[in-house]
Write an enzyme that holds these catalytic residues in place. Structure first.
Site, PDB file in Angstrom:
ATOM      1  N   GLU A 219       2.571  -9.928 -17.398  1.00  0.00           N
ATOM      2  CA  GLU A 219       2.146  -8.998 -16.341  1.00  0.00           C
ATOM      3  C   GLU A 219       1.383  -7.784 -16.859  1.00  0.00           C
ATOM      4  O   GLU A 219       0.592  -7.199 -16.121  1.00  0.00           O
ATOM      5  CB  GLU A 219       3.326  -8.590 -15.468  1.00  0.00           C
ATOM      6  CG  GLU A 219       4.410  -7.814 -16.106  1.00  0.00           C
ATOM      7  CD  GLU A 219       5.529  -7.509 -15.089  1.00  0.00           C
ATOM      8  OE1 GLU A 219       6.681  -7.426 -15.517  1.00  0.00           O
ATOM      9  OE2 GLU A 219       5.222  -7.373 -13.883  1.00  0.00           O
TER      10      GLU A 219
ATOM     11  N   ASN B 164       0.524   0.023   5.956  1.00  0.00           N
ATOM     12  CA  ASN B 164       1.126  -0.773   4.873  1.00  0.00           C
ATOM     13  C   ASN B 164       1.871  -1.920   5.546  1.00  0.00           C
ATOM     14  O   ASN B 164       2.737  -1.688   6.384  1.00  0.00           O
ATOM     15  CB  ASN B 164       2.106   0.071   4.056  1.00  0.00           C
ATOM     16  CG  ASN B 164       2.873  -0.803   3.057  1.00  0.00           C
ATOM     17  OD1 ASN B 164       2.367  -1.823   2.595  1.00  0.00           O
ATOM     18  ND2 ASN B 164       4.116  -0.413   2.777  1.00  0.00           N
ATOM     19  N   GLY B 165       1.505  -3.161   5.227  1.00  0.00           N
ATOM     20  CA  GLY B 165       2.167  -4.317   5.834  1.00  0.00           C
ATOM     21  C   GLY B 165       1.150  -5.393   6.154  1.00  0.00           C
ATOM     22  O   GLY B 165       0.014  -5.355   5.667  1.00  0.00           O
TER      23      GLY B 165
ATOM     24  N   CYS C 183       0.830  -1.202   0.000  1.00  0.00           N
ATOM     25  CA  CYS C 183       0.000   0.000   0.000  1.00  0.00           C
ATOM     26  C   CYS C 183       0.860   1.246   0.000  1.00  0.00           C
ATOM     27  O   CYS C 183       2.066   1.194   0.245  1.00  0.00           O
ATOM     28  CB  CYS C 183      -0.891  -0.014   1.236  1.00  0.00           C
ATOM     29  SG  CYS C 183      -1.808  -1.549   1.388  1.00  0.00           S
TER      30      CYS C 183
ATOM     31  N   TRP D 190      -3.236  -2.115  -1.688  1.00  0.00           N
ATOM     32  CA  TRP D 190      -3.063  -3.363  -2.428  1.00  0.00           C
ATOM     33  C   TRP D 190      -3.538  -4.444  -1.457  1.00  0.00           C
ATOM     34  O   TRP D 190      -2.909  -4.694  -0.446  1.00  0.00           O
ATOM     35  CB  TRP D 190      -1.595  -3.603  -2.779  1.00  0.00           C
ATOM     36  CG  TRP D 190      -1.411  -4.752  -3.717  1.00  0.00           C
ATOM     37  CD1 TRP D 190      -1.521  -4.729  -5.078  1.00  0.00           C
ATOM     38  CD2 TRP D 190      -1.051  -6.105  -3.395  1.00  0.00           C
ATOM     39  NE1 TRP D 190      -1.272  -5.964  -5.608  1.00  0.00           N
ATOM     40  CE2 TRP D 190      -0.983  -6.842  -4.605  1.00  0.00           C
ATOM     41  CE3 TRP D 190      -0.799  -6.778  -2.195  1.00  0.00           C
ATOM     42  CZ2 TRP D 190      -0.666  -8.203  -4.651  1.00  0.00           C
ATOM     43  CZ3 TRP D 190      -0.487  -8.136  -2.232  1.00  0.00           C
ATOM     44  CH2 TRP D 190      -0.424  -8.833  -3.455  1.00  0.00           C
TER      45      TRP D 190
ATOM     46  N   LYS E 154       4.135  -2.173  -7.535  1.00  0.00           N
ATOM     47  CA  LYS E 154       5.529  -1.934  -7.925  1.00  0.00           C
ATOM     48  C   LYS E 154       6.539  -2.505  -6.944  1.00  0.00           C
ATOM     49  O   LYS E 154       7.593  -3.021  -7.320  1.00  0.00           O
ATOM     50  CB  LYS E 154       5.758  -0.430  -8.082  1.00  0.00           C
ATOM     51  CG  LYS E 154       7.130  -0.048  -8.554  1.00  0.00           C
ATOM     52  CD  LYS E 154       7.390  -0.544  -9.946  1.00  0.00           C
ATOM     53  CE  LYS E 154       8.782  -0.325 -10.459  1.00  0.00           C
ATOM     54  NZ  LYS E 154       9.055  -1.040 -11.694  1.00  0.00           N
TER      55      LYS E 154
ATOM     56  N   GLU F 115      12.378 -13.067 -19.174  1.00  0.00           N
ATOM     57  CA  GLU F 115      11.954 -11.681 -18.962  1.00  0.00           C
ATOM     58  C   GLU F 115      10.908 -11.253 -19.988  1.00  0.00           C
ATOM     59  O   GLU F 115       9.908 -10.605 -19.653  1.00  0.00           O
ATOM     60  CB  GLU F 115      13.172 -10.744 -19.004  1.00  0.00           C
ATOM     61  CG  GLU F 115      12.885  -9.278 -18.823  1.00  0.00           C
ATOM     62  CD  GLU F 115      12.194  -8.917 -17.511  1.00  0.00           C
ATOM     63  OE1 GLU F 115      11.696  -7.779 -17.414  1.00  0.00           O
ATOM     64  OE2 GLU F 115      12.112  -9.779 -16.613  1.00  0.00           O
TER      65      GLU F 115
ATOM     66  N   LYS G   8       7.134  -9.972 -19.030  1.00  0.00           N
ATOM     67  CA  LYS G   8       6.592  -8.675 -19.450  1.00  0.00           C
ATOM     68  C   LYS G   8       5.227  -8.863 -20.119  1.00  0.00           C
ATOM     69  O   LYS G   8       4.266  -8.149 -19.839  1.00  0.00           O
ATOM     70  CB  LYS G   8       7.556  -7.944 -20.390  1.00  0.00           C
ATOM     71  CG  LYS G   8       8.828  -7.466 -19.698  1.00  0.00           C
ATOM     72  CD  LYS G   8       8.670  -6.251 -18.856  1.00  0.00           C
ATOM     73  CE  LYS G   8       8.471  -6.484 -17.388  1.00  0.00           C
ATOM     74  NZ  LYS G   8       9.543  -6.899 -16.540  1.00  0.00           N
TER      75      LYS G   8
ATOM     76  N   HIS H  40      11.805 -31.210 -24.286  1.00  0.00           N
ATOM     77  CA  HIS H  40      11.449 -32.131 -23.195  1.00  0.00           C
ATOM     78  C   HIS H  40      10.063 -31.865 -22.632  1.00  0.00           C
ATOM     79  O   HIS H  40       9.787 -32.155 -21.470  1.00  0.00           O
ATOM     80  CB  HIS H  40      12.515 -32.058 -22.093  1.00  0.00           C
ATOM     81  CG  HIS H  40      13.900 -32.275 -22.627  1.00  0.00           C
ATOM     82  ND1 HIS H  40      14.384 -33.516 -22.972  1.00  0.00           N
ATOM     83  CD2 HIS H  40      14.877 -31.386 -22.933  1.00  0.00           C
ATOM     84  CE1 HIS H  40      15.622 -33.385 -23.444  1.00  0.00           C
ATOM     85  NE2 HIS H  40      15.939 -32.110 -23.435  1.00  0.00           N
TER      86      HIS H  40
ATOM     87  N   ARG I 119       1.900   1.658  -6.058  1.00  0.00           N
ATOM     88  CA  ARG I 119       2.117   0.704  -4.975  1.00  0.00           C
ATOM     89  C   ARG I 119       0.891  -0.173  -4.736  1.00  0.00           C
ATOM     90  O   ARG I 119       1.001  -1.182  -4.037  1.00  0.00           O
ATOM     91  CB  ARG I 119       2.490   1.433  -3.690  1.00  0.00           C
ATOM     92  CG  ARG I 119       3.729   2.313  -3.802  1.00  0.00           C
ATOM     93  CD  ARG I 119       3.946   3.057  -2.507  1.00  0.00           C
ATOM     94  NE  ARG I 119       4.285   2.129  -1.465  1.00  0.00           N
ATOM     95  CZ  ARG I 119       5.540   1.745  -1.168  1.00  0.00           C
ATOM     96  NH1 ARG I 119       6.544   2.247  -1.880  1.00  0.00           N
ATOM     97  NH2 ARG I 119       5.778   0.870  -0.234  1.00  0.00           N
TER      98      ARG I 119
HETATM   99  C1  AGP Z   1       8.682  -6.815 -12.770  1.00  0.00           C
HETATM  100  O1  AGP Z   1       8.189  -6.164 -13.864  1.00  0.00           O
HETATM  101  C2  AGP Z   1       7.795  -6.838 -11.625  1.00  0.00           C
HETATM  102  N1  AGP Z   1       7.363  -5.576 -11.258  1.00  0.00           N
HETATM  103  C3  AGP Z   1       8.331  -7.626 -10.445  1.00  0.00           C
HETATM  104  O2  AGP Z   1       8.589  -8.931 -10.870  1.00  0.00           O
HETATM  105  C4  AGP Z   1       9.600  -7.081  -9.794  1.00  0.00           C
HETATM  106  O3  AGP Z   1      10.692  -7.274 -10.618  1.00  0.00           O
HETATM  107  C5  AGP Z   1       9.830  -7.798  -8.458  1.00  0.00           C
HETATM  108  O4  AGP Z   1       8.726  -7.546  -7.637  1.00  0.00           O
HETATM  109  C6  AGP Z   1      11.121  -7.347  -7.785  1.00  0.00           C
HETATM  110  O5  AGP Z   1      11.047  -6.000  -7.458  1.00  0.00           O
HETATM  111  P1  AGP Z   1      12.379  -5.236  -6.968  1.00  0.00           P
HETATM  112  O6  AGP Z   1      13.361  -5.259  -8.086  1.00  0.00           O
HETATM  113  O7  AGP Z   1      11.887  -3.862  -6.626  1.00  0.00           O
HETATM  114  O8  AGP Z   1      12.877  -5.977  -5.764  1.00  0.00           O
END
Ligand code: AGP
Length: 610
Positions: free
Chosen positions: A490, A100-101, A2, A74, A605, A483, A487, A506, A27
């Site tokens: 997500e 937040n937590g 959050c 969140w 994020k 990666e 992308k 495999h 966030r």
């Molecule tokens: C990647 O696009 C995502 N937002 C997520 O996988 C991110 O890389 C992961 O949460 C790690 O975040 P950080 O690099 O801030 O630790």
């Protein structure tokens, strides 16, 4: 994870809290709310959905007051509905709180408090805190907050107000990031600096265990025993433009297209060409220390974990030091073997990812030296590590990480070069690698010039209604396949998998038919001939091949429907170029599918809870 913000001063709190909340929305964006001290006590406005909705609510039901707290959520405990939105209040409505937590013993606390006659109105873990404070003894709000937190197990960054003490905000941090903003006769609290940089650039980063008390005319930080703690006032180094769209449609687009500059910024002042080495002053690792390093353990999550996989190839090749790359969430609960000579590298864009932070702490507890490769200045991982490398890539707002990934690989390459000096790698090879690094910004710009072709490719894939995709790569480009798939998943919500190209035989090869786009990451390097054979295997099953390869390479033309050619560079550095078309492809497919590119569903994020 959050976003929390608070303000006390002489100005109307509402507008500032809402504009700060907008900046924290990356966030979490399940619900939003605000509580303020008004002439009639504490007033709360909250709803499910975005901060924009809260702005509309405040226009219909204004809140007048010069101190208040706000939150964007969140959801972890309790559905993302209005009743579970923060701020939460106690039975009397005289205490309001944002959090937040995660409160791990919330169920037990809820039972205890209900037995004590408290009435709960939400499904959240957070609400237990308001009733604990209501129940706690103390001469003032901070004393009651401290008493209440004695019972709490879990992580929190909280801001609390009470109708009994207008203008006062009490803040507590344990495991979730919080900082104070120091203004002229006004004070802020926020989860990160982006929420308040428009108002002040002077910030105080809080540590775990800190309690802060803000009033319109002063602030102080203390520990749980009310002993005042002196905390440094730092300056935020980036400016507002860094967190503005500046004419781009999305932050993700902006961050992809600014990579020539962000790669240059990560390299700035760190290459010594004559000596063929890297200058990494923040690392706190002398050449002698480097000589004692027997192994490296990289801990990270998500995209950062993918950059760690690329880093393993670079560091093992340049410095000959064995590297293991661990999912931080798995590593932290795994057996912590004491292995002298272990250097642990925590990679995190935000510097706040809970699993990576705890994995770093576990490694340190097992006797390892720990360094951080981090983008956010002043973040917890950066402050707790023994040394580190800042990416200097500027704030990354788009939830899907892009520029941080390429800068993380550059930072790992600099680390590899740094370690290689103590490992006897020939000067010529080190000088060549340093030159290759220096050429990257221009090469990244050339790779970005592929955007028009990628937009056309995205249109054809969306037009064909592709619902899945397979990404394949070998060696240092296998992580790029991972990666690229991440992308697409997500931000476009299409299913995609990344696989080592040979591993495809495999199992995943069973998925291949005319409808399955198969993206090959195939630069011209030592494993390229093997990748060609894998392409043949996919072609034989009618798979639709999209090949990311090197400029001037014509081979793939007969095998791939679509070819995207990036400039040539040192094979170990090719992921910095081959990932660019995959970032753009995911971006354009998501835009064409009408997805909210910067705020993809269910994501946030920075993952500050387990
Ligand atoms: C990647 O696009 C995502 N937002 C997520 O996988 C991110 O890389 C992961 O949460 C790690 O975040 P950080 O690099 O801030 O630790």
């Amino acid at each position: 994870m959050c976003g929390v913000i608070g303000y006390t001063g002489r100005r109307q709190a509402g507008p500032m809290l809402v504009s700060g909340l907008r900046r924290l929305e990356y966030r979490g964006y399940d619900s939003a709310g605000i509580a303020a001290h008004t002439a009639d006590g504490i007033a709360v406005r909250k709803l499910a959905g975005r901060v924009g909705g809260l702005q509309g609510l405040l226009e219909r039901e204004p809140l007048a007051g010069t101190s208040g707290i706000a939150h964007t959520r969140w959801a972890t405990h309790g559905a993302p509905i209005a009743v579970n939105a923060h701020p939460h209040t106690d039975c009397t409505g005289r205490i309001a709180l944002v959090h937040n937590g995660i409160i791990e013993n919330a169920d037990a606390l809820r039972e205890l408090l209900q037995r004590d006659g408290h009435t709960f109105s939400t499904q959240t873990d957070t609400e237990t805190l308001t009733h604990l404070i209501e129940r706690a003894e103390g001469d003032n709000l901070e004393a009651r907050v401290v008493a209440a937190l004695e019972h709490v197990v879990g992580t929190y960054g909280i801001a609390v107000i009470s109708a009994d003490e207008p203008g006062k905000i009490v803040v507590a941090r344990q495991g979730s990031p919080l900082l104070l903003g120091i203004g002229d006769g006004e004070y802020f609290v926020a989860s990160d600096a982006s929420a308040i940089v428009e108002q002040t650039r002077s910030v105080v980063y809080l540590d775990d265990g800190d309690i802060a008390v803000l009033t319109p005319d002063r602030y102080h930080v203390m520990d749980r025993d009310a002993h005042v703690q002196l905390r440094e006032v730092d300056d935020v180094t980036w400016d507002l433009a860094a967190i503005e769209l500046n004419g781009y449609a999305h932050f993700m687009q902006k961050e992809i297209l600014e990579q020539p500059e962000t790669v240059r910024s990560t390299l700035r002042g760190r290459l010594m060409f004559e000596e063929g080495c890297a200058r990494l002053n923040g690392l706190n690792l002398t050449l002698a220390d480097c000589a004692d390093v027997r192994r490296l353990t990289i801990v990270a999550c998500g995209t950062s974990w993918h950059s760690g996989l690329v880093g393993r190839h670079i560091i093992e090749s340049l410095a000959g030091i064995p590297v293991t790359v661990e999912y931080a969430s798995e590593y932290r609960y795994g057996p912590q073997l004491r292995q002298p000579g272990t250097l642990t590298v925590a990679i995190s864009q935000s510097g706040e990812t809970a699993d990576t932070l705890e994995a770093m702490r576990a490694a340190r507890a097992a006797g390892s030296r720990v360094i951080g490769i981090v983008n956010v200045v002043g973040s917890t991982i950066a402050r707790e590590a023994d040394g580190g490398i800042y990416l200097h890539a500027g704030p990354e707002i788009g939830v899907a990480s892009t520029k941080a990934f390429t800068s993380q690989i550059v930072a790992l390459a600099l680390l590899g070069l740094y370690l290689s000096e103590s490992r006897g790698l020939a000067l010529e090879r080190r000088q060549d690698f340093a030159w290759r690094l220096a050429q990257l910004p221009a090469l990244v710009a050339r790779a970005l010039a592929l955007e028009p072709d990628i937009r056309v490719l995205a249109q054809s894939l969306v037009g064909q209604g592709a619902g899945n995709a397979l990404y394949l790569g070998r060696g240092v480009n296998f992580p790029v396949a991972l990666e690229g798939a991440l992308k697409l998943k997500e931000i476009s919500y299409l299913h995609a998998e990344g696989y080592p190209a040979a591993e495809m035989k495999h199992g995943p090869i069973a998925l291949i038919d005319e409808a399955m786009p198969v993206v090959f990451v195939a630069p011209h390097d030592e494993v390229y001939p093997k990748v060609l054979s894998n392409m043949e295997e996919v072609r034989a099953r009618g798979g639709k091949i999209i090949a990311i390869t090197t400029e001037g390479n014509g081979d793939v033309r007969r095998l791939a429907e679509h070819q995207l050619r990036v400039p040539a560079t040192a094979p170990l550095l090719s992921p910095i170029l081959t990932v660019i078309p995959l970032q753009l492809l995911a971006y354009h497919i998501a835009v064409l599918r009408g997805c909210d590119v910067d705020r993809p569903r269910n994501l946030a994020k920075s993952v500050t809870v387990e």
